[in-house]
Design a protein around this motif. Structure first.
Motif, PDB file in Angstrom:
ATOM      1  N   VAL A  57     -37.016  31.529  81.232  1.00  0.00           N
ATOM      2  CA  VAL A  57     -36.211  31.504  79.998  1.00  0.00           C
ATOM      3  C   VAL A  57     -36.316  30.140  79.326  1.00  0.00           C
ATOM      4  CG1 VAL A  57     -33.834  31.554  79.129  1.00  0.00           C
ATOM      5  CG2 VAL A  57     -34.622  33.335  80.678  1.00  0.00           C
ATOM      6  N   LEU A  58     -36.239  29.064  80.095  1.00  0.00           N
ATOM      7  CA  LEU A  58     -36.393  27.726  79.526  1.00  0.00           C
ATOM      8  C   LEU A  58     -37.780  27.539  78.911  1.00  0.00           C
ATOM      9  CD1 LEU A  58     -34.681  25.373  82.134  1.00  0.00           C
ATOM     10  CD2 LEU A  58     -33.951  25.817  79.794  1.00  0.00           C
ATOM     11  N   SER A  59     -38.801  28.023  79.597  1.00  0.00           N
ATOM     12  CA  SER A  59     -40.171  27.898  79.085  1.00  0.00           C
ATOM     13  C   SER A  59     -40.337  28.659  77.782  1.00  0.00           C
ATOM     14  CB  SER A  59     -41.166  28.428  80.119  1.00  0.00           C
ATOM     15  OG  SER A  59     -41.077  27.699  81.307  1.00  0.00           O
ATOM     16  N   VAL A  60     -39.836  29.876  77.748  1.00  0.00           N
ATOM     17  CA  VAL A  60     -39.919  30.675  76.519  1.00  0.00           C
ATOM     18  C   VAL A  60     -39.097  30.019  75.419  1.00  0.00           C
ATOM     19  CG1 VAL A  60     -39.294  32.896  75.497  1.00  0.00           C
ATOM     20  CG2 VAL A  60     -40.464  32.832  77.692  1.00  0.00           C
ATOM     21  N   GLY A  61     -37.924  29.482  75.785  1.00  0.00           N
ATOM     22  CA  GLY A  61     -37.096  28.781  74.800  1.00  0.00           C
ATOM     23  C   GLY A  61     -37.815  27.597  74.176  1.00  0.00           C
ATOM     24  N   LEU A  62     -38.541  26.857  74.998  1.00  0.00           N
ATOM     25  CA  LEU A  62     -39.323  25.736  74.462  1.00  0.00           C
ATOM     26  C   LEU A  62     -40.427  26.229  73.526  1.00  0.00           C
ATOM     27  CD1 LEU A  62     -39.594  23.402  77.574  1.00  0.00           C
ATOM     28  CD2 LEU A  62     -38.272  23.013  75.489  1.00  0.00           C
ATOM     29  N   GLY A  63     -41.061  27.337  73.890  1.00  0.00           N
ATOM     30  CA  GLY A  63     -42.091  27.905  73.016  1.00  0.00           C
ATOM     31  C   GLY A  63     -41.525  28.379  71.691  1.00  0.00           C
ATOM     32  N   VAL A  64     -40.373  29.030  71.739  1.00  0.00           N
ATOM     33  CA  VAL A  64     -39.726  29.495  70.506  1.00  0.00           C
ATOM     34  C   VAL A  64     -39.278  28.305  69.658  1.00  0.00           C
ATOM     35  CG1 VAL A  64     -37.683  30.702  69.626  1.00  0.00           C
ATOM     36  CG2 VAL A  64     -39.030  31.718  71.457  1.00  0.00           C
ATOM     37  N   ALA A  65     -38.734  27.278  70.308  1.00  0.00           N
ATOM     38  CA  ALA A  65     -38.340  26.073  69.576  1.00  0.00           C
ATOM     39  C   ALA A  65     -39.554  25.424  68.912  1.00  0.00           C
ATOM     40  CB  ALA A  65     -37.655  25.078  70.516  1.00  0.00           C
ATOM     41  N   ALA A  66     -40.688  25.411  69.607  1.00  0.00           N
ATOM     42  CA  ALA A  66     -41.912  24.840  69.041  1.00  0.00           C
ATOM     43  C   ALA A  66     -42.374  25.641  67.825  1.00  0.00           C
ATOM     44  CB  ALA A  66     -43.014  24.799  70.095  1.00  0.00           C
ATOM     45  N   ALA A  67     -42.328  26.964  67.924  1.00  0.00           N
ATOM     46  CA  ALA A  67     -42.726  27.795  66.791  1.00  0.00           C
ATOM     47  C   ALA A  67     -41.802  27.563  65.603  1.00  0.00           C
ATOM     48  CB  ALA A  67     -42.717  29.269  67.196  1.00  0.00           C
ATOM     49  N   GLY A  68     -40.497  27.520  65.873  1.00  0.00           N
ATOM     50  CA  GLY A  68     -39.544  27.264  64.802  1.00  0.00           C
ATOM     51  C   GLY A  68     -39.737  25.898  64.171  1.00  0.00           C
ATOM     52  N   LEU A  69     -39.977  24.900  65.007  1.00  0.00           N
ATOM     53  CA  LEU A  69     -40.181  23.550  64.498  1.00  0.00           C
ATOM     54  C   LEU A  69     -41.445  23.464  63.657  1.00  0.00           C
ATOM     55  CD1 LEU A  69     -39.128  20.668  64.440  1.00  0.00           C
ATOM     56  CD2 LEU A  69     -40.442  20.230  66.503  1.00  0.00           C
ATOM     57  N   GLY A  70     -42.500  24.134  64.098  1.00  0.00           N
ATOM     58  CA  GLY A  70     -43.733  24.140  63.302  1.00  0.00           C
ATOM     59  C   GLY A  70     -43.514  24.746  61.928  1.00  0.00           C
ATOM     60  N   LEU A  71     -42.777  25.834  61.886  1.00  0.00           N
ATOM     61  CA  LEU A  71     -42.482  26.488  60.607  1.00  0.00           C
ATOM     62  C   LEU A  71     -41.557  25.626  59.760  1.00  0.00           C
ATOM     63  CD1 LEU A  71     -42.970  29.102  59.024  1.00  0.00           C
ATOM     64  CD2 LEU A  71     -40.930  30.024  60.115  1.00  0.00           C
ATOM     65  N   LEU A  72     -40.501  25.105  60.372  1.00  0.00           N
ATOM     66  CA  LEU A  72     -39.563  24.254  59.632  1.00  0.00           C
ATOM     67  C   LEU A  72     -40.224  22.989  59.106  1.00  0.00           C
ATOM     68  CD1 LEU A  72     -36.332  24.467  61.802  1.00  0.00           C
ATOM     69  CD2 LEU A  72     -36.638  25.301  59.471  1.00  0.00           C
ATOM     70  N   SER A  73     -41.171  22.462  59.853  1.00  0.00           N
ATOM     71  CA  SER A  73     -41.815  21.216  59.414  1.00  0.00           C
ATOM     72  C   SER A  73     -42.542  21.412  58.099  1.00  0.00           C
ATOM     73  CB  SER A  73     -42.765  20.685  60.482  1.00  0.00           C
ATOM     74  OG  SER A  73     -43.840  21.564  60.677  1.00  0.00           O
ATOM     75  N   TYR A  74     -43.177  22.572  57.907  1.00  0.00           N
ATOM     76  CA  TYR A  74     -43.848  22.820  56.631  1.00  0.00           C
ATOM     77  C   TYR A  74     -42.829  22.909  55.500  1.00  0.00           C
ATOM     78  CZ  TYR A  74     -45.955  25.060  52.683  1.00  0.00           C
ATOM     79  OH  TYR A  74     -46.336  25.334  51.402  1.00  0.00           O
ATOM     80  N   PHE A  75     -41.756  23.671  55.717  1.00  0.00           N
ATOM     81  CA  PHE A  75     -40.767  23.831  54.655  1.00  0.00           C
ATOM     82  C   PHE A  75     -40.058  22.513  54.342  1.00  0.00           C
ATOM     83  CE2 PHE A  75     -41.110  28.317  56.016  1.00  0.00           C
ATOM     84  CZ  PHE A  75     -41.551  28.821  54.800  1.00  0.00           C
ATOM     85  N   ARG A  76     -39.851  21.690  55.360  1.00  0.00           N
ATOM     86  CA  ARG A  76     -39.247  20.373  55.138  1.00  0.00           C
ATOM     87  C   ARG A  76     -40.195  19.494  54.332  1.00  0.00           C
ATOM     88  NH1 ARG A  76     -34.700  17.350  54.715  1.00  0.00           N
ATOM     89  NH2 ARG A  76     -35.025  15.303  55.558  1.00  0.00           N
ATOM     90  N   TRP A  77     -41.481  19.490  54.681  1.00  0.00           N
ATOM     91  CA  TRP A  77     -42.475  18.707  53.943  1.00  0.00           C
ATOM     92  C   TRP A  77     -42.514  19.150  52.479  1.00  0.00           C
ATOM     93  CZ3 TRP A  77     -46.793  20.827  51.568  1.00  0.00           C
ATOM     94  CH2 TRP A  77     -47.657  19.901  50.975  1.00  0.00           C
ATOM     95  N   ARG A  78     -42.564  20.464  52.273  1.00  0.00           N
ATOM     96  CA  ARG A  78     -42.623  21.033  50.919  1.00  0.00           C
ATOM     97  C   ARG A  78     -41.375  20.667  50.132  1.00  0.00           C
ATOM     98  NH1 ARG A  78     -40.691  25.838  48.841  1.00  0.00           N
ATOM     99  NH2 ARG A  78     -41.838  26.636  47.058  1.00  0.00           N
ATOM    100  N   SER A  79     -40.208  20.793  50.750  1.00  0.00           N
ATOM    101  CA  SER A  79     -38.957  20.458  50.080  1.00  0.00           C
ATOM    102  C   SER A  79     -38.924  18.988  49.666  1.00  0.00           C
ATOM    103  CB  SER A  79     -37.780  20.773  51.019  1.00  0.00           C
ATOM    104  OG  SER A  79     -36.577  20.282  50.513  1.00  0.00           O
ATOM    105  N   ASN A  80     -39.389  18.109  50.544  1.00  0.00           N
ATOM    106  CA  ASN A  80     -39.440  16.687  50.216  1.00  0.00           C
ATOM    107  C   ASN A  80     -40.400  16.403  49.076  1.00  0.00           C
ATOM    108  OD1 ASN A  80     -37.588  16.138  52.198  1.00  0.00           O
ATOM    109  ND2 ASN A  80     -39.080  15.378  53.677  1.00  0.00           N
ATOM    110  N   GLU A  81     -41.547  17.058  49.088  1.00  0.00           N
ATOM    111  CA  GLU A  81     -42.513  16.864  48.000  1.00  0.00           C
ATOM    112  C   GLU A  81     -41.922  17.303  46.659  1.00  0.00           C
ATOM    113  OE1 GLU A  81     -45.794  15.604  47.689  1.00  0.00           O
ATOM    114  OE2 GLU A  81     -45.298  14.739  49.630  1.00  0.00           O
TER     115      GLU A  81
END
Length: 117
Positions: A57-81
């Protein structure tokens, strides 16, 4: 690939700010990759430190957090631009406290696993 419509709005910000925004985006991506690596390593090499189901569960949680962070990072970059193009303040992001919470919970659970037999 055609240029996004938002790139044609407002005025181009100072390139130094755009490059700093891009470096921040890349740091978020590196963090997502580190979370993926941590999840894989935890799943593969932590068989003896706690109940296997909870480690999974912890391993999957880290994977899901990584996927979410990857997606959020693009939207954060775009919002800042977009904000820089329109000379507006940068918006607050809840992703940083959430990421810190994920890391805190994971480290506390793993520490408990390591302390208890």
């Amino acid at each position: 690939m055609p240029e996004p419509r938002w790139k044609q709005e407002g005025q181009d910000p100072d390139y130094r700010f755009s490059l700093a925004n891009e470096r921040t985006f890349l740091a978020w991506i590196r963090t997502a990759l580190a979370l993926i690596a941590g999840g894989v390593l935890l799943h593969e090499f932590a068989a003896g430190i706690g109940p296997r189901a909870l480690v999974t569960v912890l391993s999957v949680g880290l994977g899901v957090a990584a996927a979410g962070l990857g997606l959020l990072s693009y939207f954060r970059w775009r919002s800042n631009e977009i904000a820089m193009r329109h000379d507006r303040p940068l918006r607050f992001s809840w992703s940083l406290p959430v990421l810190a919470g994920v890391c805190l919970v994971t480290s506390v659970v793993l520490t408990v696993f390591l302390i208890l037999p």
